[in-house]
Design a protein around this motif. Structure first.
Motif: not given
Length: 86
Positions: A64-80
């Motif tokens: 979808x289209x980009x919004x004007x709201x800031x995306x906020x904080x996020x993170x990812x981790x890959x676990x075996x």
């Protein structure tokens, strides 16, 4: 989460398999629909419909289209994840 060996692997003592689990954490709600894909098989020929595209789509996987709201904080981790038959 149910941990099992693939159907192609014999369930014998000491058999093991490793998988990756991707954890995604965000401050706000995260739309995961665009990232849902069928399980990948290294033996199957690549079909065009299995490719994740970031454009217009009729199957609900469009970001979808980009919004004007800031995306906020996020993170990812890959676990075996290691599954072992006792």
């Amino acid at each position: 989460m149910r941990l099992t060996l693939p159907a192609s692997r014999a369930v014998t003592s000491g058999a093991e398999v490793r998988d990756w689990l991707k954890l995604i954490v965000s401050e706000g709600e995260l739309n995961t629909v665009p990232f849902r894909m069928p399980a990948w098989s290294p033996w199957a020929p690549c079909a065009d419909e299995e490719v994740l595209r970031f454009g217009a789509s009729s199957d609900g996987r469009d970001l979808g289209p980009a919004t004007q709201d800031p995306p906020g904080r996020w993170t990812t981790r890959t676990v075996t994840v290691r599954t072992v038959v006792p």
